[in-house]
Design an enzyme around this catalytic site. Structure first.
Site, mmCIF file in Angstrom:
data_model
loop_
_atom_site.group_PDB
_atom_site.id
_atom_site.type_symbol
_atom_site.label_atom_id
_atom_site.label_comp_id
_atom_site.label_asym_id
_atom_site.label_seq_id
_atom_site.Cartn_x
_atom_site.Cartn_y
_atom_site.Cartn_z
ATOM 1 N N ARG A 109 31.541 5.386 8.000
ATOM 2 C CA ARG A 109 30.866 5.176 9.289
ATOM 3 C C ARG A 109 31.794 4.564 10.329
ATOM 4 N NH1 ARG A 109 25.982 1.126 8.570
ATOM 5 N NH2 ARG A 109 25.736 2.269 6.622
ATOM 6 N N CYS B 297 42.462 13.072 -7.233
ATOM 7 C CA CYS B 297 42.762 11.693 -6.850
ATOM 8 C C CYS B 297 44.245 11.361 -6.950
ATOM 9 C CB CYS B 297 41.949 10.726 -7.707
ATOM 10 S SG CYS B 297 40.171 10.947 -7.534
ATOM 11 N N GLY C 4 28.150 8.039 0.724
ATOM 12 C CA GLY C 4 27.366 8.382 -0.451
ATOM 13 C C GLY C 4 28.114 9.175 -1.500
ATOM 14 N N CYS D 210 32.753 -0.032 -9.125
ATOM 15 C CA CYS D 210 33.097 1.344 -8.757
ATOM 16 C C CYS D 210 33.769 1.341 -7.388
ATOM 17 C CB CYS D 210 31.840 2.212 -8.688
ATOM 18 S SG CYS D 210 30.791 2.154 -10.151
ATOM 19 N N CYS D 211 34.827 2.128 -7.221
ATOM 20 C CA CYS D 211 35.495 2.172 -5.930
ATOM 21 C C CYS D 211 34.593 2.837 -4.893
ATOM 22 C CB CYS D 211 36.824 2.906 -6.032
ATOM 23 S SG CYS D 211 36.700 4.669 -6.421
#
Length: 395
Positions: free
Chosen positions: A20, A83, A116, A213-214
């Protein structure tokens, strides 16, 4: 085998941000590239090749980003390796210098992620993950939890079942990550958390809670690599070099061993680290600082052992003795790691590079680890690839 010495002339990154609060990928990427070039004291016109890494984007996002620096006609190669994308771009750039194909190369990584990301389910993943889904379901059954949490949470459960762990062991890693990130102006989450807060956050899968959790993150990072001759001729920095690097992909054990630890890349990481140690003559006992892939607390614990920082089965003692932080044997993720700094997929490997270069130069400010002469980097992507890189102070 390394041939020409590869110097890290410059590094740069932008502060990581939540989706955001993020700028667009091309703006972030251009800023990071400009920062790395300025750090190196090199004009973009002297760059001979560029490797641009990202996961979520169109096929020529690298060009869209780097054209802001100039349209010099150089090869711009777009890289996507999940990743481990940023370190894959670094791997390719290093090969170009080492082989003599180029004397000055830019490696850039960026990611503009959506909110999300943790809610993604198995069926949302592209087909290359189907084989992992099948293996994971066969080992631990079907779940509605996010796919990555199932993999890494399952791996943590497997470790705990074999060696036994106190309930708060994984949570201690999250607390340490926030404590380190407090000193990193580039990190997303810098506020401290307690073990109790970590354990009380919403459960995700197995031992994992949300604070283990990242987060979905946006950001960009870059590095400029060059040969020694180029650096001397153009007045670039010569104080840090890549002394060894290895990339591995999945072995049969990933799919055949019925162990979630191998599914998430333990064997890939261990093999890559072994190659780096063998080729460099540096051992894990020589490492004082490491940036490793802590996408989940469980993976940080597993990676301690995969990299040989502590013998197999001893990671809990390693944590409780404080050997993974300042005052201990090896400072792991002084940046705050993926857990707190954030994990913009394409940028992660190059942000790790930047942190370790600053450590070796003595420029890490409040994060500085004492007496650093070598530094180790570990970046992994499922699907799969593991990249381990060893940096050293020159001179």
């Amino acid at each position: 085998m390394m041939s020409r010495r590869v110097l890290v002339a410059g590094v740069g990154m932008v502060p990581f941000a939540t989706p955001r609060n993020s700028e667009s990928y091309d703006v972030m990427g251009e800023k990071a590239a400009r920062a790395a070039l300025a750090d190196a004291g090199i004009d973009y016109g002297r760059v001979q090749q560029a490797y641009a890494g990202y996961v979520y984007g169109d096929s020529t996002c690298g060009q869209a980003t780097l054209y802001g620096l100039g349209r010099s006609g150089i090869p711009i190669i777009n890289v996507n390796n999940n990743c481990s994308t940023g370190s894959t771009a670094l791997f390719l750039a290093r090969q170009a210098i080492e082989s003599g194909a180029a004397d000055c190369v830019l490696a850039l990584g960026f990611e503009q992620m959506q909110r999300g990301a943790l809610t993604m389910r198995w069926q949302d993943r592209p087909s290359p993950f189907d084989r992992f889904t099948t293996v994971a379901h066969g080992i631990q059954g079907v779940s509605d939890a996010p796919f990555a949490a199932q993999y890494f949470g399952g791996a943590g459960t497997a470790y705990a079942q074999e060696y036994g762990l106190a309930e708060d062991t994984f949570a201690q890693i999250a607390v340490k990550a926030r404590r380190h990130a407090a000193n990193n102006p580039y990190a997303v989450f810098r506020d401290p958390v307690t073990v109790e807060e970590v354990l009380a956050s919403p459960p995700i899968y197995g031992p994992l809670t949300r604070l283990q959790c990242c987060p979905p993150t946006c950001g960009a990072a870059a590095t400029v690599l060059c040969s020694e001759d180029f650096a001397r001729r153009h007045g670039a920095r010569t104080d840090v070099a890549i002394t060894a690097q290895a990339m591995t992909t999945d072995f049969p054990s990933t799919f055949d061993k019925a162990d979630m630890r191998t599914v998430v890349g333990y064997d890939m990481s261990k093999a890559a680290a072994a190659q780096v140690y063998e080729s460099s003559g540096v051992g894990p006992e020589d490492i004082r600082v490491v940036e490793l892939h802590d996408c989940f607390t469980t993976n940080e614990l597993l990676t301690y052992e995969a990299l040989g920082l502590t013998p197999e089965g001893t990671a809990e003692k390693f944590i409780r003795d404080g050997d993974n932080t300042y005052g201990g044997r090896v400072v792991t993720n002084p940046s705050g790691g993926l857990l707190s700094k954030g994990h913009p997929l394409g940028a992660t490997g190059l942000a790790q590079c930047a942190e370790l270069v600053w450590q070796l130069r003595g420029q890490a400010q409040a994060r500085q680890v004492d007496d650093v002469t070598v530094a180790l980097q570990h970046n992994i992507g499922l699907g799969g690839a593991a990249v381990v890189t060893l940096y050293a102070k020159v001179g």
